[in-house]
Scaffold this motif. Structure first.
Motif, short mmCIF file in Angstrom:
data_model
loop_
_atom_site.label_atom_id
_atom_site.label_comp_id
_atom_site.label_asym_id
_atom_site.label_seq_id
_atom_site.Cartn_x
_atom_site.Cartn_y
_atom_site.Cartn_z
N ASP A 128 11.08 9.85 22.27
CA ASP A 128 10.04 10.74 22.78
C ASP A 128 10.64 11.79 23.70
OD1 ASP A 128 10.50 9.47 25.22
OD2 ASP A 128 8.70 8.22 25.10
N TYR A 129 9.80 12.56 24.39
CA TYR A 129 10.27 13.66 25.23
C TYR A 129 11.06 13.15 26.44
CZ TYR A 129 6.89 16.23 22.41
OH TYR A 129 6.19 16.76 21.36
N ALA A 130 10.87 11.89 26.78
CA ALA A 130 11.62 11.30 27.90
C ALA A 130 12.91 10.63 27.43
CB ALA A 130 10.74 10.29 28.64
N GLY A 131 13.20 10.73 26.13
CA GLY A 131 14.41 10.12 25.59
C GLY A 131 14.28 8.64 25.32
N LEU A 132 13.03 8.14 25.23
CA LEU A 132 12.78 6.72 24.99
C LEU A 132 12.35 6.49 23.55
CD1 LEU A 132 10.77 5.98 28.26
CD2 LEU A 132 13.18 5.45 27.83
N PRO A 133 12.77 5.38 22.93
CA PRO A 133 12.38 5.10 21.54
C PRO A 133 10.86 5.03 21.41
CG PRO A 133 14.10 3.59 22.29
CD PRO A 133 13.62 4.31 23.51
N ARG A 134 10.30 5.82 20.49
CA ARG A 134 8.84 5.89 20.39
C ARG A 134 8.31 5.80 18.96
NH1 ARG A 134 5.64 4.59 24.21
NH2 ARG A 134 7.07 5.71 25.60
N VAL A 135 9.10 6.22 17.97
CA VAL A 135 8.64 6.23 16.58
C VAL A 135 9.69 5.57 15.69
CG1 VAL A 135 8.07 7.69 14.59
CG2 VAL A 135 7.22 8.31 16.87
N THR A 136 9.23 4.68 14.84
CA THR A 136 10.11 4.05 13.84
C THR A 136 9.56 4.34 12.45
OG1 THR A 136 10.88 2.30 15.32
CG2 THR A 136 11.01 1.86 12.96
N HIS B 115 0.81 -1.22 0.00
CA HIS B 115 0.00 0.00 0.00
C HIS B 115 0.85 1.27 0.00
CE1 HIS B 115 -3.83 -2.09 0.52
NE2 HIS B 115 -3.16 -2.95 1.26
N LEU B 116 2.14 1.11 -0.24
CA LEU B 116 3.04 2.26 -0.37
C LEU B 116 3.48 2.42 -1.81
CD1 LEU B 116 5.44 2.05 2.73
CD2 LEU B 116 3.84 3.91 2.21
N ASN B 117 3.47 3.63 -2.30
CA ASN B 117 4.08 3.91 -3.59
C ASN B 117 5.59 3.70 -3.48
OD1 ASN B 117 1.70 4.72 -4.97
ND2 ASN B 117 1.81 6.74 -3.99
N PRO B 118 6.27 3.37 -4.58
CA PRO B 118 7.74 3.26 -4.53
C PRO B 118 8.35 4.53 -3.92
CG PRO B 118 6.92 2.44 -6.61
CD PRO B 118 5.74 3.05 -5.92
N GLY B 119 9.23 4.35 -2.95
CA GLY B 119 9.79 5.49 -2.24
C GLY B 119 8.90 5.99 -1.12
N GLY B 120 7.76 5.34 -0.91
CA GLY B 120 6.81 5.76 0.11
C GLY B 120 7.33 5.59 1.53
N PHE B 121 6.67 6.25 2.45
CA PHE B 121 7.16 6.42 3.83
C PHE B 121 6.17 5.83 4.82
CE2 PHE B 121 7.56 9.23 7.62
CZ PHE B 121 8.91 9.09 7.90
N LEU B 122 6.68 5.01 5.76
CA LEU B 122 5.86 4.43 6.83
C LEU B 122 6.35 4.97 8.17
CD1 LEU B 122 3.86 2.24 8.03
CD2 LEU B 122 5.82 0.68 8.00
N ALA B 123 5.44 5.44 9.02
CA ALA B 123 5.80 5.95 10.35
C ALA B 123 4.89 5.31 11.38
CB ALA B 123 5.68 7.47 10.39
N LEU B 124 5.50 4.68 12.39
CA LEU B 124 4.76 3.94 13.41
C LEU B 124 5.15 4.40 14.81
CD1 LEU B 124 5.23 0.34 11.97
CD2 LEU B 124 3.15 1.74 11.81
N GLU B 125 4.14 4.62 15.64
CA GLU B 125 4.41 4.80 17.07
C GLU B 125 4.36 3.42 17.73
OE1 GLU B 125 2.44 6.84 21.04
OE2 GLU B 125 2.24 7.88 19.12
N HIS B 126 5.20 3.22 18.77
CA HIS B 126 5.25 1.92 19.44
C HIS B 126 5.73 2.10 20.87
CE1 HIS B 126 9.58 2.26 18.86
NE2 HIS B 126 9.37 2.48 17.56
N GLY B 127 5.77 1.02 21.62
CA GLY B 127 6.23 1.06 22.99
C GLY B 127 7.72 1.34 23.08
N TYR B 128 8.13 1.90 24.22
CA TYR B 128 9.53 2.29 24.40
C TYR B 128 10.49 1.11 24.31
CZ TYR B 128 9.40 0.32 29.11
OH TYR B 128 9.29 -0.54 30.17
N ASP B 129 9.99 -0.10 24.59
CA ASP B 129 10.85 -1.28 24.56
C ASP B 129 10.59 -2.16 23.34
OD1 ASP B 129 8.33 -2.04 25.31
OD2 ASP B 129 8.96 -3.28 27.01
#
Length: 289
Positions: free
Chosen positions: A274-282, A238-252
């Protein structure tokens, strides 16, 4: 005939405020702020008003509404659930029983997507699991040339999201859909989602959240990854070539999401804290070829 006089309490606003703060201190670490917000919502009295006129009296109807709100807050119900609205991206959004209260860290997801979309670009974007419409509405308000679709499995959530967008006169296509189920054959430049990603019985879950917010919008299975798996598995189609996926997820869940992206044939692009310095978006890209 003269208008009826409102009955008033014997307690001035300052006394009501002080008593409510005392009642709430044992259950909230932001008791003063909570009480001020609820007092303003029920009685249209804010902190500056109390300071200017601490002896002002409150009519009984307004006071009853305030103490009803206070009782709910003492049980741990979030302020946004009590009042039925929440600010996100400086936009006031209405909520209902099927919508998760938007969190501040989700604004990082919005910022990450905006960084990929020039202001004058006519991009196609889909927001999966839109809830109250927070992400789609924020993006639509910033990228007016983009064509935005937003989906949710809940018809009640879709109704609320559409109402929020209509109030702002934003053009967004809302669809009731289980992830990509109603989007077969459709491709986008951007896919964005803040899906349910909390593990069942996760001790990190905010106290009270599970009791007052929709479980369907919170929990992502035993490991919290069920919805993220479903999105990653189909994203390339469902992505065009070169398309972009952005996901929020748990810090761990940073490494697990990175693996899901690679397994889906996408290229890992970035991982944002995120604002606490924890991994949040990939984020990830569909290869051009």
């Amino acid at each position: 005939m003269s208008s009826p006089r409102w009955e008033v309490t014997d307690s001035p606003a300052s006394a009501v405020l002080a008593d409510a703060i005392r009642q709430l201190q044992s259950t909230s670490d932001s008791a003063r702020r909570d009480v001020e917000v609820l007092l303003h919502a029920a009685c249209d009295i804010d902190q500056s008003s109390v300071i200017r006129d601490p002896d002002q009296l409150i009519d009984h109807n307004a006071l009853a509404a305030f103490y009803h709100y206070l009782a709910r807050r003492k049980l741990g119900e979030p302020i946004a659930c009590i009042l039925g609205h929440k600010e996100f991206w400086s936009i006031d959004l209405k909520l209902n029983k099927a919508t998760l209260t938007p969190r501040p860290e989700t604004e990082i997801l919005v910022e990450t997507v905006l960084d990929q979309i020039p202001c004058d670009t006519n991009s196609t974007i889909v927001d999966l699991g839109t809830g109250c419409g927070a992400i789609a509405i924020a993006l639509a308000s910033e990228r007016t040339h983009s064509q935005i679709t937003a989906t949710d499995i809940s018809s009640v959530a879709i109704f609320q999201a559409a109402e929020n967008a209509a109030a702002l006169e934003l053009q967004i296509c809302f669809l009731q859909s289980d992830w990509f189920s109603k989007l077969q054959g459709t491709q986008f430049d951007v896919i964005v989602s803040n899906p349910p990603y909390i593990r069942a019985n996760d001790p990190a879950l905010e106290e009270g959240t599970a009791d007052f917010e929709p479980a369907q919008a919170l929990f992502g299975g035993i490991d919290g990854l069920d919805c993220l798996r479903a999105i990653c598995r189909e994203a390339k189609n469902h992505l065009n070539p070169g398309g972009f996926l952005a996901l929020e997820h748990g810090y761990d869940q940073k490494d697990a999401v990175a693996n899901l992206i690679k397994e889906a044939g996408l290229e890992l692009n970035s991982q944002v804290n995120d604002y606490a310095g924890l991994p949040r978006v990939t984020t990830a890209l569909r290869p051009e070829t």
